[in-house]
Scaffold this motif. Structure first.
Motif, PDB file in Angstrom:
ATOM      1  N   TRP A 507       0.828  -1.216   0.000  1.00 25.04           N
ATOM      2  CA  TRP A 507       0.000   0.000   0.000  1.00 25.04           C
ATOM      3  C   TRP A 507       0.858   1.260   0.000  1.00 25.04           C
ATOM      4  N   LEU A 508       1.890   1.261   0.821  1.00 27.48           N
ATOM      5  CA  LEU A 508       2.761   2.433   0.883  1.00 27.48           C
ATOM      6  C   LEU A 508       3.457   2.684  -0.460  1.00 27.48           C
ATOM      7  N   GLU A 509       3.853   1.612  -1.123  1.00 23.86           N
ATOM      8  CA  GLU A 509       4.544   1.756  -2.406  1.00 23.86           C
ATOM      9  C   GLU A 509       3.598   2.186  -3.520  1.00 23.86           C
ATOM     10  N   GLN A 510       2.352   1.667  -3.508  1.00 23.25           N
ATOM     11  CA  GLN A 510       1.399   1.981  -4.568  1.00 23.25           C
ATOM     12  C   GLN A 510       0.825   3.387  -4.429  1.00 23.25           C
ATOM     13  N   GLY A 511       0.622   3.838  -3.195  1.00 21.66           N
ATOM     14  CA  GLY A 511       0.081   5.175  -2.977  1.00 21.66           C
ATOM     15  C   GLY A 511      -1.377   5.324  -3.359  1.00 21.66           C
ATOM     16  N   THR A 512      -2.106   4.215  -3.443  1.00 19.41           N
ATOM     17  CA  THR A 512      -3.520   4.257  -3.783  1.00 19.41           C
ATOM     18  C   THR A 512      -4.316   3.513  -2.702  1.00 19.41           C
ATOM     19  N   ALA A 513      -5.633   3.536  -2.825  1.00 13.81           N
ATOM     20  CA  ALA A 513      -6.485   2.889  -1.832  1.00 13.81           C
ATOM     21  C   ALA A 513      -6.342   1.372  -1.887  1.00 13.81           C
ATOM     22  N   MET A 514      -6.419   0.752  -0.712  1.00 18.67           N
ATOM     23  CA  MET A 514      -6.341  -0.708  -0.618  1.00 18.67           C
ATOM     24  C   MET A 514      -7.297  -1.198   0.454  1.00 18.67           C
ATOM     25  N   LEU A 515      -7.909  -2.345   0.191  1.00 25.81           N
ATOM     26  CA  LEU A 515      -8.696  -3.051   1.188  1.00 25.81           C
ATOM     27  C   LEU A 515      -7.827  -4.172   1.751  1.00 25.81           C
ATOM     28  N   LEU A 516      -7.462  -4.082   3.021  1.00 29.98           N
ATOM     29  CA  LEU A 516      -6.639  -5.086   3.684  1.00 29.98           C
ATOM     30  C   LEU A 516      -7.565  -5.994   4.493  1.00 29.98           C
ATOM     31  N   ASP A 517      -7.675  -7.217   4.071  1.00 28.97           N
ATOM     32  CA  ASP A 517      -8.579  -8.196   4.674  1.00 28.97           C
ATOM     33  C   ASP A 517      -7.821  -8.921   5.791  1.00 28.97           C
ATOM     34  N   VAL A 518      -8.043  -8.479   7.029  1.00 25.94           N
ATOM     35  CA  VAL A 518      -7.298  -9.006   8.170  1.00 25.94           C
ATOM     36  C   VAL A 518      -8.091 -10.154   8.792  1.00 25.94           C
ATOM     37  N   MET A 519      -7.590 -11.359   8.621  1.00 27.31           N
ATOM     38  CA  MET A 519      -8.262 -12.540   9.167  1.00 27.31           C
ATOM     39  C   MET A 519      -7.966 -12.610  10.663  1.00 27.31           C
ATOM     40  N   LEU A 520      -8.832 -12.035  11.441  1.00 24.22           N
ATOM     41  CA  LEU A 520      -8.558 -11.746  12.836  1.00 24.22           C
ATOM     42  C   LEU A 520      -9.046 -12.835  13.778  1.00 24.22           C
ATOM     43  N   ASP A 521      -8.257 -13.071  14.807  1.00 25.92           N
ATOM     44  CA  ASP A 521      -8.697 -13.879  15.935  1.00 25.92           C
ATOM     45  C   ASP A 521      -9.042 -12.901  17.061  1.00 25.92           C
ATOM     46  N   PRO A 522     -10.303 -12.735  17.397  1.00 24.35           N
ATOM     47  CA  PRO A 522     -10.694 -11.717  18.388  1.00 24.35           C
ATOM     48  C   PRO A 522     -10.340 -12.077  19.816  1.00 24.35           C
ATOM     49  N   ALA A 523      -9.767 -13.257  20.051  1.00 27.61           N
ATOM     50  CA  ALA A 523      -9.450 -13.666  21.418  1.00 27.61           C
ATOM     51  C   ALA A 523      -8.488 -12.700  22.096  1.00 27.61           C
ATOM     52  N   GLY A 524      -7.715 -11.955  21.306  1.00 27.41           N
ATOM     53  CA  GLY A 524      -6.753 -11.024  21.885  1.00 27.41           C
ATOM     54  C   GLY A 524      -7.348  -9.706  22.335  1.00 27.41           C
ATOM     55  N   TYR A 525      -8.602  -9.453  22.022  1.00 23.83           N
ATOM     56  CA  TYR A 525      -9.240  -8.214  22.471  1.00 23.83           C
ATOM     57  C   TYR A 525      -9.417  -8.231  23.991  1.00 23.83           C
ATOM     58  N   PRO A 526      -9.256  -7.095  24.653  1.00 18.65           N
ATOM     59  CA  PRO A 526      -9.432  -7.081  26.115  1.00 18.65           C
ATOM     60  C   PRO A 526     -10.867  -7.370  26.541  1.00 18.65           C
ATOM     61  N   THR A 527     -11.805  -7.226  25.628  1.00 11.62           N
ATOM     62  CA  THR A 527     -13.216  -7.450  25.955  1.00 11.62           C
ATOM     63  C   THR A 527     -13.681  -8.869  25.654  1.00 11.62           C
ATOM     64  N   SER A 528     -12.833  -9.670  25.023  1.00 14.70           N
ATOM     65  CA  SER A 528     -13.266 -11.000  24.598  1.00 14.70           C
ATOM     66  C   SER A 528     -13.238 -12.016  25.731  1.00 14.70           C
ATOM     67  N   VAL A 529     -14.099 -13.004  25.612  1.00 15.24           N
ATOM     68  CA  VAL A 529     -14.127 -14.101  26.570  1.00 15.24           C
ATOM     69  C   VAL A 529     -12.926 -15.003  26.324  1.00 15.24           C
ATOM     70  N   ARG A 530     -12.212 -15.322  27.386  1.00 11.24           N
ATOM     71  CA  ARG A 530     -11.042 -16.196  27.262  1.00 11.24           C
ATOM     72  C   ARG A 530     -11.475 -17.657  27.377  1.00 11.24           C
ATOM     73  N   HIS A 531     -11.072 -18.453  26.409  1.00 14.18           N
ATOM     74  CA  HIS A 531     -11.416 -19.877  26.433  1.00 14.18           C
ATOM     75  C   HIS A 531     -10.215 -20.682  26.921  1.00 14.18           C
ATOM     76  N   SER A 532     -10.460 -21.629  27.759  1.00 12.93           N
ATOM     77  CA  SER A 532      -9.361 -22.468  28.269  1.00 12.93           C
ATOM     78  C   SER A 532      -8.969 -23.504  27.229  1.00 12.93           C
TER      79      SER A 532
END
Length: 532
Positions: A507-532
């Motif tokens: 994105w930085l090299e192209q200098g144009t708009a980009m959609l970055l599809d971040v395949m996220l694991d929400p377990a790292g959010y401070p609000t998420s439920v932690r699973h054992s």
């Protein structure tokens, strides 16, 4: 002589406004034409809320006023959430709507609403323009957006009257709030005299005065930790040894621990509208802001309604001796404790929010503009993003309206013509996906990072924490690669730190708009439920 539409356009230009965001109707024809003839740029959006979000971001970046325009009926009502954002996030914008022909109102109700009644609770002023009042009402509305606590105003203009000639009138404006009083400097100095653990809390009211140098000088003079709220992030760099963190996201934000220990609070541009946790501190507090302590009023020892920077300059050197275990020493221990808290590892084929944010920060200059939408990612980013320069972090926090992030990024890039980062949830993006077309049409260098976890994670977490089923909070996402292609945007999919790095670098090299599809694991959010 001028028509009402010409008078409106002239006063917008005289106020320094050169751009209007909106979605017009046939009832705006005269107003639009008058603006076009005055050289005002019109940005066509896909939804009226978007226009208000964009206008609010432009106002905050420029230190001026933002303008949005809609038609009557459905156009005006669609703008309600955007106008409510401007109200609770203290954004000085003008919403111009069309209105039904006053001659026909008694016998024709199609698309006709009492817009003044509709907007009265979320606007500082709402009025309909007519030949005998237009000049003074426009002037008063523009002035009022920045008088006292900033906020939105609404003007409606029936197309049937827009081409009517202004009737000469008294040019005086209705009275506004009284002028600020001289600050009680001796009381402020006396309060500092015997305090050992002073702390500074910053809020959204630092703009447009921008008293950043004076804030740093006061903090260093007192040896006081500095806490910010999301809309004041960066006023003191996150790299400064006295920066203590951000509050306003949850009831348990880590920086509250320092507030609990303080024996004196200096609140600068503070507004409790940003806080999820009710403010119940009885600690001696000095309030300095451009507006009075109200709505709601908080416990306060000294209240100063004046320019923050000028007040701090007038205060001059302060005599206070911080405790040895306070200030930078206390913050160092505080940061070490936070750093020792480990986040869960991401699932296979997924990336943690911590890894994603670290990748962003590693590649970005200190002055990068970051906008976020609303959800778990908003809470995480506001707490964890190390903002190093002021007024470069944009979020809907008073209202916390989903859909804000992309719209804000578009306006920020359009105003600055610089690269802008947008972190949005997949649900928030779905609300304003039509605005992606502006990225290509306007040639804006925006990185739209969508947190792809197929859920309203913040709400789902609340369900799971209460032992409930995840009902109505999970969904299937579209193929974002095809979405990006349909709007003419670059696309990159990230499932690892290396993938994030590659996408950001491209994105930085192209200098144009980009959609970055971040395949996220929400377990790292401070609000998420932690699973054992």
């Amino acid at each position: 002589m001028q028509t009402i539409a010409e008078c409106l356009s002239q006063q917008l230009v005289e106020a320094g406004l050169r751009r209007v965001y909106g979605l017009p109707g046939g009832e705006n024809v005269e107003a639009l034409d008058a603006m076009w003839r005055r050289g005002i740029e019109f940005i066509l959006v896909a939804n009226e809320n978007s226009a208000c979000y964009m206008a609010a971001t432009e106002a905050r970046l420029t230190g001026g006023i933002g303008v949005a325009l809609t038609t009557l009926g459905p156009g005006a009502t669609n703008a309600c959430a955007g106008l409510a954002h401007a109200h609770l996030d203290r954004a000085p914008i003008v919403l111009i709507t069309a209105a039904a022909d006053p001659v026909l109102r008694d016998r024709h109700s199609h698309q006709s609403l009492d817009l003044q009644a509709l907007f009265a609770s979320i606007c500082k002023y709402t009025a309909e323009l007519a030949p005998e009042n237009a000049k003074s009402r426009i002037r008063h509305a523009l002035r009022l957006t920045r008088t006292g606590r900033p906020g939105p105003v609404h003007l409606s203009l029936p197309n049937s009257l827009a081409s009517s000639l202004i009737v000469e009138e008294d040019a005086s404006s209705p009275p506004v709030h009284p002028a600020p009083q001289n600050p009680p400097l001796s009381e402020m100095r006396a309060l500092f005299a015997d305090k050992r653990k002073p702390i500074i809390v910053l809020g959204l009211g630092l703009e447009p005065g921008r008293p950043y140098a004076q804030i740093r000088q006061l903090a260093e003079s007192l040896g006081a930790p500095v806490i910010d709220t999301p809309k004041s992030k960066g006023a003191l760099s996150a790299a400064h040894p006295l920066f203590a963190g951000t509050i306003g996201l949850t009831r348990y934000d880590p920086a509250y621990a320092l507030l609990d220990e303080a024996d004196c609070i200096i609140a600068l541009g503070f507004d409790v509208v940003e806080l999820v946790k009710p403010w119940d501190y009885q600690t001696p507090l000095i309030w300095i802001a451009d507006w009075r302590n109200h709505d709601p009023q908080i416990a306060c020892t000294v209240e100063v309604v004046a320019d923050i920077g000028e007040t701090l300059e007038s205060l001059g050197p302060v005599s206070a001796v911080a405790a040895e275990d306070w200030g930078a020493a206390r913050i160092k221990r505080f940061r070490q404790r936070l750093a020792a808290q480990r986040s869960p590892a991401a699932a296979a084929g997924r990336i943690s929010p911590q890894t994603f944010l670290a990748s962003l920060r590693a590649h970005m200059p200190d002055d990068i503009i970051l906008t976020t939408d609303v959800g778990s990612h908003k809470i995480f980013a506001a707490l964890e993003w190390p903002a190093r320069q002021p007024n470069r972090y944009f979020v809907s926090n008073g209202l916390s309206a989903m859909g804000f992030g992309l719209c804000s990024a578009i306006a920020a890039a359009n105003v600055t013509r610089q690269p802008v980062l947008c972190i949005t949830g997949d649900a928030g993006l779905a609300m304003v996906m039509g605005e992606l077309r502006l990225l290509a049409r306007l040639g804006l260098p925006v990185l739209v990072a969508v947190m792809n976890d197929s859920a309203l994670d913040l709400i789902r977490s609340a369900q799971l924490q209460r032992g409930k089923a995840a009902v109505g909070t999970e969904f299937a996402n579209p193929d974002y690669r095809q979405i990006a292609a349909a709007f003419g945007l670059a696309y990159h999919r990230a499932v690892s730190r290396a993938g994030c790095n590659a996408g950001i670098q491209a994105w930085l090299e192209q200098g144009t708009a980009m959609l970055l599809d971040v395949m996220l694991d929400p377990a790292g959010y401070p609000t998420s439920v932690r699973h054992s």
